[in-house]
Design a protein around this motif. Structure first.
Motif, mmCIF file in Angstrom:
data_model
loop_
_atom_site.group_PDB
_atom_site.id
_atom_site.type_symbol
_atom_site.label_atom_id
_atom_site.label_comp_id
_atom_site.label_asym_id
_atom_site.label_seq_id
_atom_site.Cartn_x
_atom_site.Cartn_y
_atom_site.Cartn_z
ATOM 1 N N ILE A 89 0.721 -1.157 -0.044
ATOM 2 C CA ILE A 89 0.022 0.049 0.001
ATOM 3 C C ILE A 89 0.782 1.083 -0.017
ATOM 4 C CG2 ILE A 89 -1.791 1.382 1.228
ATOM 5 C CD1 ILE A 89 -2.758 -1.250 2.273
ATOM 6 N N THR A 90 0.513 2.333 -0.903
ATOM 7 C CA THR A 90 1.255 3.521 -0.923
ATOM 8 C C THR A 90 0.089 4.350 -0.794
ATOM 9 O OG1 THR A 90 2.965 2.766 -2.502
ATOM 10 C CG2 THR A 90 2.936 5.086 -2.459
ATOM 11 N N SER A 91 0.447 5.494 0.071
ATOM 12 C CA SER A 91 -0.485 6.610 0.160
ATOM 13 C C SER A 91 0.029 7.865 0.267
ATOM 14 C CB SER A 91 -1.213 6.347 1.699
ATOM 15 O OG SER A 91 -2.263 7.430 1.889
ATOM 16 N N LYS A 92 -0.480 8.919 -0.448
ATOM 17 C CA LYS A 92 -0.032 10.209 -0.359
ATOM 18 C C LYS A 92 -1.109 11.343 -0.099
ATOM 19 C CE LYS A 92 3.615 9.411 -4.029
ATOM 20 N NZ LYS A 92 3.821 9.826 -5.436
ATOM 21 N N GLU A 93 -2.127 10.786 1.024
ATOM 22 C CA GLU A 93 -3.278 11.357 1.426
ATOM 23 C C GLU A 93 -2.831 12.734 2.072
ATOM 24 O OE1 GLU A 93 -6.054 10.831 0.292
ATOM 25 O OE2 GLU A 93 -5.930 8.704 -0.346
ATOM 26 N N ILE A 94 -1.554 12.718 2.574
ATOM 27 C CA ILE A 94 -0.903 13.995 3.219
ATOM 28 C C ILE A 94 0.043 14.549 2.410
ATOM 29 C CG2 ILE A 94 0.265 14.846 5.449
ATOM 30 C CD1 ILE A 94 -0.831 12.713 6.854
ATOM 31 N N ASP A 95 -0.069 15.932 2.118
ATOM 32 C CA ASP A 95 0.863 16.501 1.466
ATOM 33 C C ASP A 95 2.221 16.502 1.796
ATOM 34 O OD1 ASP A 95 -1.225 17.538 -0.215
ATOM 35 O OD2 ASP A 95 -1.220 19.470 0.498
ATOM 36 N N ASN A 96 3.095 16.171 0.854
ATOM 37 C CA ASN A 96 4.595 15.969 0.957
ATOM 38 C C ASN A 96 5.100 14.826 1.697
ATOM 39 O OD1 ASN A 96 5.226 18.507 -0.221
ATOM 40 N ND2 ASN A 96 4.395 19.542 1.548
ATOM 41 N N VAL A 97 3.995 14.018 2.170
ATOM 42 C CA VAL A 97 4.408 12.736 2.924
ATOM 43 C C VAL A 97 3.899 11.600 2.037
ATOM 44 C CG1 VAL A 97 4.113 11.255 5.092
ATOM 45 C CG2 VAL A 97 4.224 13.685 5.055
ATOM 46 N N THR A 98 4.840 10.467 1.956
ATOM 47 C CA THR A 98 4.379 9.390 1.351
ATOM 48 C C THR A 98 4.510 8.108 2.144
ATOM 49 O OG1 THR A 98 5.205 10.045 -0.769
ATOM 50 C CG2 THR A 98 4.819 7.727 -0.434
ATOM 51 N N PHE A 99 3.480 7.278 2.548
ATOM 52 C CA PHE A 99 3.266 6.341 3.472
ATOM 53 C C PHE A 99 3.499 5.009 2.497
ATOM 54 C CE2 PHE A 99 1.079 9.578 5.784
ATOM 55 C CZ PHE A 99 1.731 9.743 6.825
ATOM 56 N N ASN A 100 4.320 4.047 3.200
ATOM 57 C CA ASN A 100 4.518 2.660 2.487
ATOM 58 C C ASN A 100 4.248 1.628 3.594
ATOM 59 O OD1 ASN A 100 5.345 3.132 -0.403
ATOM 60 N ND2 ASN A 100 6.843 4.459 0.748
ATOM 61 N N ALA A 101 3.339 0.524 3.386
ATOM 62 C CA ALA A 101 3.107 -0.309 4.231
ATOM 63 C C ALA A 101 3.105 -1.815 3.268
ATOM 64 C CB ALA A 101 2.077 -0.264 5.199
ATOM 65 N N GLY A 102 3.278 -3.080 3.780
ATOM 66 C CA GLY A 102 3.018 -4.002 2.958
ATOM 67 C C GLY A 102 3.363 -5.432 3.901
ATOM 68 N N GLN A 103 3.072 -6.491 3.289
ATOM 69 C CA GLN A 103 3.570 -7.956 3.520
ATOM 70 C C GLN A 103 3.895 -8.579 2.605
ATOM 71 O OE1 GLN A 103 1.601 -10.045 6.848
ATOM 72 N NE2 GLN A 103 1.615 -11.995 5.310
ATOM 73 N N LEU A 104 5.054 -8.851 2.275
ATOM 74 C CA LEU A 104 5.661 -10.112 1.158
ATOM 75 C C LEU A 104 5.989 -11.198 1.910
ATOM 76 C CD1 LEU A 104 8.162 -7.242 -0.014
ATOM 77 C CD2 LEU A 104 5.928 -7.727 -0.889
#
Length: 442
Positions: A156-171
């Motif tokens: 999951i990649t999220s840019k809902e907040i300006d200037n912040v990129t969140f990354n999370a996941g399970q491989l």
């Protein structure tokens, strides 16, 4: 067919019914990439040398998203490797350039196919499948040979907040750069795989010149890892700048790590607790750019208690105790160089690089660089005494900028490694000649 592949296939069938939806087709992209590579590894201390040439083909299809509050899409990838030259005498059975046959010679060809389903809501995207190629501080998909390493799982990649990129996941699985099959995940030395690599983190662009990073990762039964990063570019003039890049990793043992099947080799070096992960590594890189010139200087320090840890499935075995052949990894440090890695316990590495972009001389697409790394104070496995090692790498890259062959690129790379201790890697000279070309259909 494993469960994730089946799920992707079912999802693709559902999406195919919506293929006419605006955006799904209109925003689609398709391309085929070709990589021809000559690989020559000369062991200066004796042993089998490796000299091989192979052709890699990669087809990528990336759909757009269907319309609606939540858009859906599908990505597909097909990989084929074809062996062109290099007999049994120049193809070591244990290598990560091209798969080996039962008699130790290279197979004629190998292939694999995978895909991802994806969804987009607002500024957040989720991807699930077996063609993932993550590029984050805690995990870098390897693409240094013929065909790329890929991972299976969800991100999951999220840019809902300006200037912040969140990354999370399970491989859960990986397919190596010279493998047609997937395996679970592990570290160097681990013969038993783990099906759970979880991570979360963020990149915060504080200003246009300053970026801060934090990531956490956990490979179940192997390690937990924290990462802190800072990059800052100070613009001195229109064509002059100074960049600071600071990186810090803190890694600790998790679960079954340390037992016979979840062993960490500590990269062949010392470990305070045999087979366990226990490491702190930091690095500082400073780059001064002036016109087409780039001067880099840096230092890296690996903690005394054990080696730096990262994902590596090269020692995983199957149910019949046979090696799966899923080696070849990358990691987020400058010392991930052509031949050596400089990540054993206690190692202090000082490195420098000079690079030049010949576009300033009227030859756009031509670039060259040379770098030198010296690692000191590498601890012997016994913990008694240290040794040193060094590596020198040079490369020239050229990409045709216009005309019939626009986009065709060539890269010539040469590396020299020398170790000064009985436990250092073999002295090696390595040469790679690579031709790349990508044709876009859509």
């Amino acid at each position: 067919m494993n469960k994730s592949t089946l799920a992707v296939a079912v999802a693709f069938g559902v999406l195919a019914q919506q293929a006419g939806a605006a955006g799904f087709i209109e925003d689609s992209k398709a391309s085929v990439s070709s990589r021809t590579m000559y690989f020559n590894n000369d062991n200066r201390d004796g042993g089998a040398d490796q000299r091989e040439t192979a052709q890699g083909l990669k087809f990528d299809y990336l759909s757009g998203f269907t319309q609606g509050t939540v858009g859906f899409g599908f990505d597909a990838q097909a990989l084929v490797g074809i062996h062109l030259d290099g007999g049994k005498g120049h193809h070591p059975d244990s290598n990560t350039f091209f798969p080996s046959d039962s008699d130790g010679s290279a197979v004629d060809e190998w292939s694999r196919v995978a895909g991802n389903v994806k969804a987009r809501f607002s500024k957040t995207e989720a991807h699930y499948g077996g063609a993932l190629q993550p590029n984050m501080p805690i995990l870098v998909a390897n693409d240094s040979r013929l065909l790329p390493q890929t991972f299976e799982g969800g991100t999951i990649t999220s840019k809902e907040i300006d200037n912040v990129t969140f990354n999370a996941g399970q491989l859960e699985h990986a397919a190596g750069r010279a493998s047609s099959n997937t395996t679970g995940l592990a570290v160097a030395g681990g013969t038993e795989d783990s099906n759970q690599f979880r991570y979360a983190g963020a990149d915060w662009k504080v200003t246009k010149d300053l970026t801060l990073q934090y990531y956490y990762a956990n490979l179940e039964d192997y390690y937990k890892q924290h990462f802190l990063g800072l990059t800052h570019v100070f613009p001195i003039a229109d064509d002059q700048s100074f960049k600071t890049d600071l990186r810090y990793f803190d890694s600790r043992s998790d679960g079954a790590n340390g037992d016979a099947t979840h062993f960490f080799s500590n990269n062949g070096g010392y470990a305070k607790n045999a087979g366990e992960v226990d490491n702190k590594t930091w690095s500082a890189i400073f780059t001064y750019t002036l016109g087409g010139h780039s001067f880099l200087l840096g230092h890296q320090q690996v903690g005394d208690d054990g080696g730096f840890v990262y994902l590596g499935q090269g020692d995983v075995v199957d149910g019949r105790n046979r090696n799966e052949g899923n080696g070849g990894s990358s990691f987020y440090l400058f010392t991930d160089s052509m031949i050596n890695s400089f990540v054993r316990a206690g190692e202090n590495t000082t490195f420098g690089q000079y690079a030049y972009d010949f576009a300033r001389l009227g030859v756009p697409g031509l670039k060259a660089s040379v770098n030198y790394l010296r690692g000191d104070d590498v601890r012997y496995k016994s913990g008694n005494g240290t040794y040193d090692e060094w590596e020198r790498d040079a490369r020239v890259d050229y990409v045709i900028q216009e005309g019939t062959f626009k986009g065709l690129g060539a890269s010539l790379r040469h590396g020299v490694y020398r170790g000064e201790g009985s436990e250092s890697a073999r002295d090696q000279d390595q040469t790679r000649l690579i031709f790349n070309y990508t044709y876009n259909f859509m």
